[in-house]
Design a protein around this motif. Sequence first.
Motif, PDB file in Angstrom:
ATOM      1  N   LEU A 126       0.800  -1.219   0.000  1.00  0.00           N
ATOM      2  CA  LEU A 126       0.000   0.000   0.000  1.00  0.00           C
ATOM      3  C   LEU A 126       0.832   1.267   0.000  1.00  0.00           C
ATOM      4  CD1 LEU A 126      -2.952  -0.958   2.380  1.00  0.00           C
ATOM      5  CD2 LEU A 126      -2.918  -0.858  -0.113  1.00  0.00           C
ATOM      6  N   ASP A 127       2.008   1.246   0.625  1.00  0.00           N
ATOM      7  CA  ASP A 127       2.848   2.446   0.629  1.00  0.00           C
ATOM      8  C   ASP A 127       3.230   2.850  -0.789  1.00  0.00           C
ATOM      9  OD1 ASP A 127       2.727   2.611   3.358  1.00  0.00           O
ATOM     10  OD2 ASP A 127       4.723   1.795   3.725  1.00  0.00           O
ATOM     11  N   LEU A 172      -7.593   4.498   0.425  1.00  0.00           N
ATOM     12  CA  LEU A 172      -7.733   3.688  -0.775  1.00  0.00           C
ATOM     13  C   LEU A 172      -8.769   2.600  -0.519  1.00  0.00           C
ATOM     14  CD1 LEU A 172      -3.920   3.120  -1.539  1.00  0.00           C
ATOM     15  CD2 LEU A 172      -5.353   5.004  -2.331  1.00  0.00           C
ATOM     16  N   THR A 173      -9.781   2.529  -1.363  1.00  0.00           N
ATOM     17  CA  THR A 173     -10.846   1.549  -1.173  1.00  0.00           C
ATOM     18  C   THR A 173     -11.324   1.024  -2.520  1.00  0.00           C
ATOM     19  OG1 THR A 173     -11.636   2.904   0.694  1.00  0.00           O
ATOM     20  CG2 THR A 173     -13.046   1.095  -0.034  1.00  0.00           C
ATOM     21  N   PRO A 174     -11.382  -0.282  -2.716  1.00  0.00           N
ATOM     22  CA  PRO A 174     -12.029  -0.787  -3.930  1.00  0.00           C
ATOM     23  C   PRO A 174     -13.481  -0.313  -3.976  1.00  0.00           C
ATOM     24  CG  PRO A 174     -10.748  -2.515  -2.886  1.00  0.00           C
ATOM     25  CD  PRO A 174     -10.787  -1.373  -1.918  1.00  0.00           C
ATOM     26  N   ILE A 220      -9.720  10.173  -6.931  1.00  0.00           N
ATOM     27  CA  ILE A 220      -9.235   9.494  -8.134  1.00  0.00           C
ATOM     28  C   ILE A 220      -9.893   8.127  -8.216  1.00  0.00           C
ATOM     29  CG2 ILE A 220      -7.205   8.456  -9.238  1.00  0.00           C
ATOM     30  CD1 ILE A 220      -5.497  10.641  -7.859  1.00  0.00           C
ATOM     31  N   VAL A 221     -10.336   7.759  -9.402  1.00  0.00           N
ATOM     32  CA  VAL A 221     -10.832   6.400  -9.642  1.00  0.00           C
ATOM     33  C   VAL A 221      -9.969   5.798 -10.735  1.00  0.00           C
ATOM     34  CG1 VAL A 221     -12.732   4.949 -10.413  1.00  0.00           C
ATOM     35  CG2 VAL A 221     -13.185   6.905  -8.918  1.00  0.00           C
ATOM     36  N   TYR A 258     -11.950   0.519 -10.478  1.00  0.00           N
ATOM     37  CA  TYR A 258     -11.721  -0.479  -9.424  1.00  0.00           C
ATOM     38  C   TYR A 258     -11.340   0.187  -8.113  1.00  0.00           C
ATOM     39  CZ  TYR A 258      -9.533  -4.138  -6.645  1.00  0.00           C
ATOM     40  OH  TYR A 258      -9.209  -4.984  -5.610  1.00  0.00           O
ATOM     41  N   LEU A 259     -10.335   1.061  -8.151  1.00  0.00           N
ATOM     42  CA  LEU A 259      -9.832   1.680  -6.929  1.00  0.00           C
ATOM     43  C   LEU A 259     -10.347   3.104  -6.796  1.00  0.00           C
ATOM     44  CD1 LEU A 259      -7.813   1.400  -4.489  1.00  0.00           C
ATOM     45  CD2 LEU A 259      -6.206   2.679  -5.927  1.00  0.00           C
TER      46      LEU A 259
END
Length: 242
Positions: free
Chosen positions: A127-128, A159-161, A223-224, A228-229
């Motif tokens: 994740l970093d 950050l999340t799906p 941001i997408v 997905y993210l």
Amino acid sequence: MRQHNDYSDARIRGMGACIHCRQGFGDKERTRDHVPTRSLLVKPYPENLPVVDICQKCNAGFSKDEEYVVALFATIICGTTSPDPARFPVAATTLSRSARLRKRLERARRFQATLWGSSETQWQAELDRVKRVIVKNARGHILFELGQAVVGPPSHVKLTPLQLMSAQHLDQFENATSTPPWPEVGSRQMQRAVTGEIGPSRWLTVQKGVYRFAVSEPFYVRIVLYEYLAAEVVWHDSTDMG
């Protein structure tokens, strides 16, 4: 994307220094960087991609993380470290050339048993590295759209799906509005708002299904990526006034 010139106050933009490391640069150290990072997109690239000035050292320093992020999401979405080259050409080429990166992603694969006796695939992302790429692009979007530079680390990075968001969070994320209602006078976002190119929620689609973003004041970037993210980056009271 529609092309606009930036007429915001140059003193607020802080153009004499890199937006990432804040070191001053001369012409020899200055390089042009696309926001969003072009490797996140697919060919043919959209016209009039935003470009900002950063230093060569920072530009080179993000390369490995960007390579990882592109390969990661292609792997997650396709479910394999041999992603579809038609959909993810950069990732497919990178993974075919780098056995080390391919093995790194394969080691990140986890199989989770379900209540129905089957299993689902999960990926343990670094994740970093993802956050560094997201924050890099968020800084660039703020400079390009609002004509302002932010310093210091962001106050908040999430950050999340998209599929894991609650209905309430998804609605807030998609429909957040800018406060105050008008951006910096002369900035590109001010021009986009006046011409109707963006609505109250500020979304701009760079490449459909691949990358979209929104910049709201004070310094909230959404941001997408690949639909997905979902990423949220916030700075509070962190403007460089030159």
